[in-house]
Structures are given as C-alpha cells and as structure tokens.
Design an enzyme around this catalytic site. Structure first.
Site, short mmCIF file in Angstrom:
data_model
loop_
_atom_site.label_atom_id
_atom_site.label_comp_id
_atom_site.label_asym_id
_atom_site.label_seq_id
_atom_site.Cartn_x
_atom_site.Cartn_y
_atom_site.Cartn_z
N GLU A 4 34.87 46.61 45.20
CA GLU A 4 35.85 46.42 44.13
C GLU A 4 35.20 45.82 42.88
O GLU A 4 35.65 44.79 42.35
CB GLU A 4 37.02 45.55 44.62
CG GLU A 4 37.84 46.25 45.71
CD GLU A 4 39.14 45.57 46.08
OE1 GLU A 4 39.24 44.35 45.88
OE2 GLU A 4 40.06 46.24 46.55
N GLU A 56 39.82 51.72 51.74
CA GLU A 56 40.75 50.65 52.09
C GLU A 56 42.16 51.13 51.80
O GLU A 56 42.43 51.62 50.69
CB GLU A 56 40.51 49.37 51.27
CG GLU A 56 39.33 48.56 51.70
CD GLU A 56 39.24 47.22 50.98
OE1 GLU A 56 40.29 46.64 50.64
OE2 GLU A 56 38.10 46.77 50.74
C1 BG6 Z 1 40.79 44.30 48.92
C2 BG6 Z 1 39.52 43.65 49.41
O1 BG6 Z 1 41.05 43.78 47.67
O2 BG6 Z 1 41.97 44.06 49.59
C3 BG6 Z 1 39.56 43.13 50.83
O3 BG6 Z 1 38.41 44.50 49.26
C4 BG6 Z 1 40.94 42.52 51.08
O4 BG6 Z 1 38.51 42.25 51.03
C5 BG6 Z 1 41.98 43.60 50.93
O5 BG6 Z 1 41.04 41.89 52.31
C6 BG6 Z 1 43.39 43.17 51.26
O6 BG6 Z 1 43.70 42.03 50.53
P1 BG6 Z 1 44.24 40.72 51.23
O7 BG6 Z 1 44.27 39.73 50.17
O8 BG6 Z 1 45.58 41.08 51.76
O9 BG6 Z 1 43.28 40.40 52.31
#
Ligand code: BG6
Length: 482
Positions: free
Chosen positions: A175, A380
């Site tokens: 990111e 993701e």
């Molecule tokens: C992304 C990141 O922003 O979102 C991850 O690359 C992160 O590291 C994921 O865990 C989900 O966000 P969160 O804050 O719910 O863990």
C-alpha cells in the site's frame, strides 16, 4: 467458466500482524513492535521505548513464526494456489544497516517457502509490509533519508539471491500510496513518531513536512525500481508488482465540481504511485499536487532513468470499500481502510464503518486495466467482523461468506469485461492482528484463532464455515459460489 485455468486463489497475511516472536532468533525491533494495542474507539499509539505492562500486539501476535507448518497445512486443505506473506526486514537485518544478514532469519523463511512448495502453493512475497527497522527510524528518520535506499536494496538483494529458486512473485512495498495521505508517515515511511502519537493522527501538512513526505516516497520508488533491476539480473523469471491501497471514490452528486473532485482523488490515490511503478514516470498531476502543498521532491540526477528502467510487471492492490467525495463540507463522513470520505446512502457498512461495495471492485479493476494493460492481482479483500464461537467450537460466519461471494462475483464480471486478473488472495485468511486498530476482535479469517484483544487465549486454530465454503470455491475454480 470465467476464471482462467491457472488462476491463483489464495490468502494473504503480513509478518508483523501474524508472526509474533518479535525478539526471537536475532530479530531486531521494528516500528510495528512499538505500536500498542487499541480498538475501534481507542487509537493505537507509538511508544519510543517498550514499556513494561503495556500490550504490544505484534510481540506474540498469533505466533505464526512457530506455527507456520500447521497454518500452511490448513491453507493447503482449502486448496490455496498462492500464499501472500511478507518478510520482516529486521529478521534478516536486525538494525536495517547491518553488514551481514542474520542466518537464523534466512533459515526461517527458507523453511516457510519449502513448506509452501511441498503443497504446490506459490508464495507471493511482500518485501516491506508496514514495518521498518526501528534503529533506522531513530537514526535517519526512516525513508526521509536517502541512505535508506542502499540498506533496503541490500536487504532485497539478499532475500532475492537466497530464495531465487523458491519465490517467483514479489511485491516491493505494501500500500505504497498511503503515504500520499500523510497517515503513512510512520507505518509506511518509517519516520520517527513522537512519543505517544496516535497511529491515525492528523498528519503535519506544512510545506516542510510535505517536502519530506514526497521525497521519502520518492526514495521508496527508487528503492523499488533498483530492486526490480537487480532482481531481473538474479532471476529473469522473477515477476514484480506494485501494491496500492485501492480507493474507489464516487462523486456524491452529479454536480460537476463533485465529479471533478472524485476524478482527481482517484487519479492521485490509485495512479500517482501506479504511474511511477508501472509506467516508470510521474503522474501528470504531480506538479499541481506539489504546488498545492508548496512542496517539492528532492531528486538526484539519474533518478528518472532508474524509475523508467525499474518498472514492475503487474499491478496489485487491496480493495475493501468505496466512499464518496463531495465539495459540500457538511456531508457525513465514513470510516475506512486508510482513507475516509463521505457516506454513500446506497451502501451498508461493516461494524467498523467500512462501506461494502462489491460493484466498486469491478469498476476499479476495469479502470486500472484500461490504464496500464498489465496483469492485475487482488491481493487483499475481506470483511473484518466479530465472530461468535458456538458451544461445539464452530463459527457460523455467513456474513463473511456473503461479502466474499459478492466480491468474487464482481471480479468474475470484470474477467468477462476482458480484464486480465490473475490472482485473488483474501486478506487475513487466518485471524490476525488488525493493522489500524491493533485488535484481534476484528477478524477476517477462514481460520479462527483463539486469542482476544488483551492477548489471552490458547492460540488454537479452528475452521469457520467460510473455510469449507472457500475450499469449494477453489475446487470449482470460482464456479460454485453458493
Ligand atoms: C490493509 C493492510 O490496509 O488493510 C493490512 O495492508 C490490513 O495490513 C488490512 O490489515 C485490513 O485493515 P485492518 O485495519 O482491518 O487490519
């Protein structure tokens, strides 16, 4: 069947959110190891020293470091074709600038990759995922200092040489675009925080701070490009990707001012870093952006040639939600994945306020593919939710299945639109520490981990309903989503 035969179905994690073992086998501390736990209403904070009695979730996390074999066996049971994971820089170079790598760290990841290979799981390796050597943060203020480039490239050359026969797909920075918004100053750029600073605190937007930030980001671009250049020498079969926090912004109304604002926001968020890393050149809006902040990027001669040569092969991104943007300051704001916007009345939100928008994923895939015409990976996507464990140990997470099903359907439509999507690695395939809040309660996994927000629990793993559902999705190559 719409998905290509060799589609990479899988899941994703990040070292600092799952490994634990923060000071084991020679590992040095990272910025993530100095971040306290928090929750939806209490922000995570940074402490410059490790304070006795304070809870730091990365220190034990879910202990994937010692349990990777059990975890990868569970991934294999679901039929994973790809496992996205990250290497912790400070396991390899404990201070970031050490002359020699830490052998125990190298041995560890070799075992992890060999384990993946035994199950025919392709590793997808993020070289830097929200952690940075604490020692360099303190000494040089992270990526603000150009000397960090050399240290990072020493690290990436080391791991690429070491694993050249085990790993083919690499992502340089997770990111990378969150730095544009200022909230990545410590998380991504490793800049030394003030004692007690909240993770999501409002960034300093003074001209000096913006110059420092844009220059630090430029240093990451150079480090990424040099890694690609060196990597292709080590193994010409290596494939590199950028990794962007996907932000789908809609204009709140058809007022042309709102439309223009949304267009600009999408350009900067999704294509500023994308252009540098995929095309090897800065986005046309760069000068305007710098002028707005009265800032500049401090470059050296030859930098632009390095960027041109070291462009990546594919574009990868995270996608969780969308938001709206409005020129009317009165509109209600929504929470979100490193980005915040105006609430969209047509969308429901998760319990953490992230607006659920599967169609936005299809729009995003089309937009990016039309711009770059390179393969895309969704690395993701997922739903953070509180799960209930029944008396018999089962977890009926139909809400998670609904979320994933609707997003995979839209991804399939994008494939039918002609978009070259080659991978889908669901985020947090095993419950892990939340990056934004530092809690365990916000769970994404197909696999439940017995641990609570205060660090109590057996760390035992168990299969949720979504585990069996995803297994079927993979078995049928995305045909059976019911
Ligand atoms: C992304 C990141 O922003 O979102 C991850 O690359 C992160 O590291 C994921 O865990 C989900 O966000 P969160 O804050 O719910 O863990």
């Amino acid at each position: 069947m719409s998905f290509p035969e060799k589609f990479f179905w899988g899941g994703a994690t990040a070292a600092n959110q799952c490994e634990g073992a923060w000071n084991v086998d020679g590992k040095g501390p990272s910025t993530a190891d100095h971040m306290t736990g928090g929750d939806y209403t209490h922000p995570r904070t940074f402490t410059t020293t490790i304070q006795p009695g304070t809870y730091y979730p990365s220190h034990e996390s879910i202990d994937h470091y010692h349990r990777y074999e059990e975890d990868i066996a569970l991934f294999a049971e679901m039929g994973f074709k790809m496992y996205r994971m990250s290497i912790n820089w400070t396991r390899i170079f404990p201070h970031g600038d050490d002359e020699k790598p830490n052998q125990a760290g190298l041995d560890h990841y070799r075992k992890v990759f060999e384990c993946c290979r035994r199950y025919n799981i392709e590793p997808l390796v993020t070289m830097s995922h929200y952690e940075f050597p604490y020692s360099l943060s303190e000494k040089w203020n992270g990526w603000a200092d150009r000397r960090t480039i050399e240290c990072f490239v020493r690290y990436t050359k080391t791991i690429m040489n070491e694993y050249k026969d085990l790993v083919r797909y690499w992502l340089t920075f997770n990111e990378i675009n969150i730095s544009l918004m200022g909230i990545g100053d410590t998380m991504s750029l490793g800049m030394f925080p003030k004692e007690g600073a909240a993770l999501m605190s409002a960034p300093d937007m003074s001209p000096e701070a913006c110059t420092r930030r844009f220059t630090a980001l430029h240093h990451q671009f150079i480090a990424s490009a040099l890694t690609v250049i060196e990597g292709k020498k080590i193994n010409p079969d290596f494939r590199f990707g950028c990794m962007i926090a996907g932000n789908m912004a809609y204009p709140f109304t058809c007022n042309p001012d709102d439309v223009m604002q949304a267009w600009q926001q999408n350009q900067l968020s999704n294509f500023y870093c994308g252009d540098v890393q995929v095309r090897g050149e800065y986005h046309p809006l760069t000068d305007k952006l710098l002028k707005e902040h009265n800032a500049r990027i401090i470059m050296e001669d030859g930098d632009l040639d390095i960027l041109k040569e070291g462009h990546v092969d594919f574009y990868s991104f995270s996608y969780y939600m969308s938001s709206c943007t409005s020129t009317d300051p009165e509109q209600t704001k929504t929470a979100g994945n490193m980005m915040f916007g105006v609430r969209n009345p047509y969308l429901k939100a998760s319990d953490w306020g992230w607006q659920i928008d599967p169609v936005g994923l299809r729009v995003y895939l089309n937009e990016v593919y039309n711009r770059y015409k390179v393969p895309l990976m969704v690395v993701e996507n997922g739903l953070g939710a509180a799960d209930t464990v029944e008396g018999d140990g089962s977890v009926h997470d139909s809400y998670r299945i609904d979320y994933l099903r609707s997003h995979i359907r839209e991804m399939e439509k994008a494939v039918e639109d002609g978009v070259d999507v080659i991978a889908y690695t669901m985020w947090g395939c095993i419950d892990l520490v939340s990056a934004s809040t530092g809690e365990m309660k916000k769970r994404y996994g197909f696999i439940y981990v017995d641990k609570d927000n205060d660090g109590n629990g057996t760390l035992n793993r168990s299969r949720k309903d979504s585990f069996y559902w995803y297994k079927k999705v993979i078995e049928t190559n995305g045909e059976d989503l019911d």
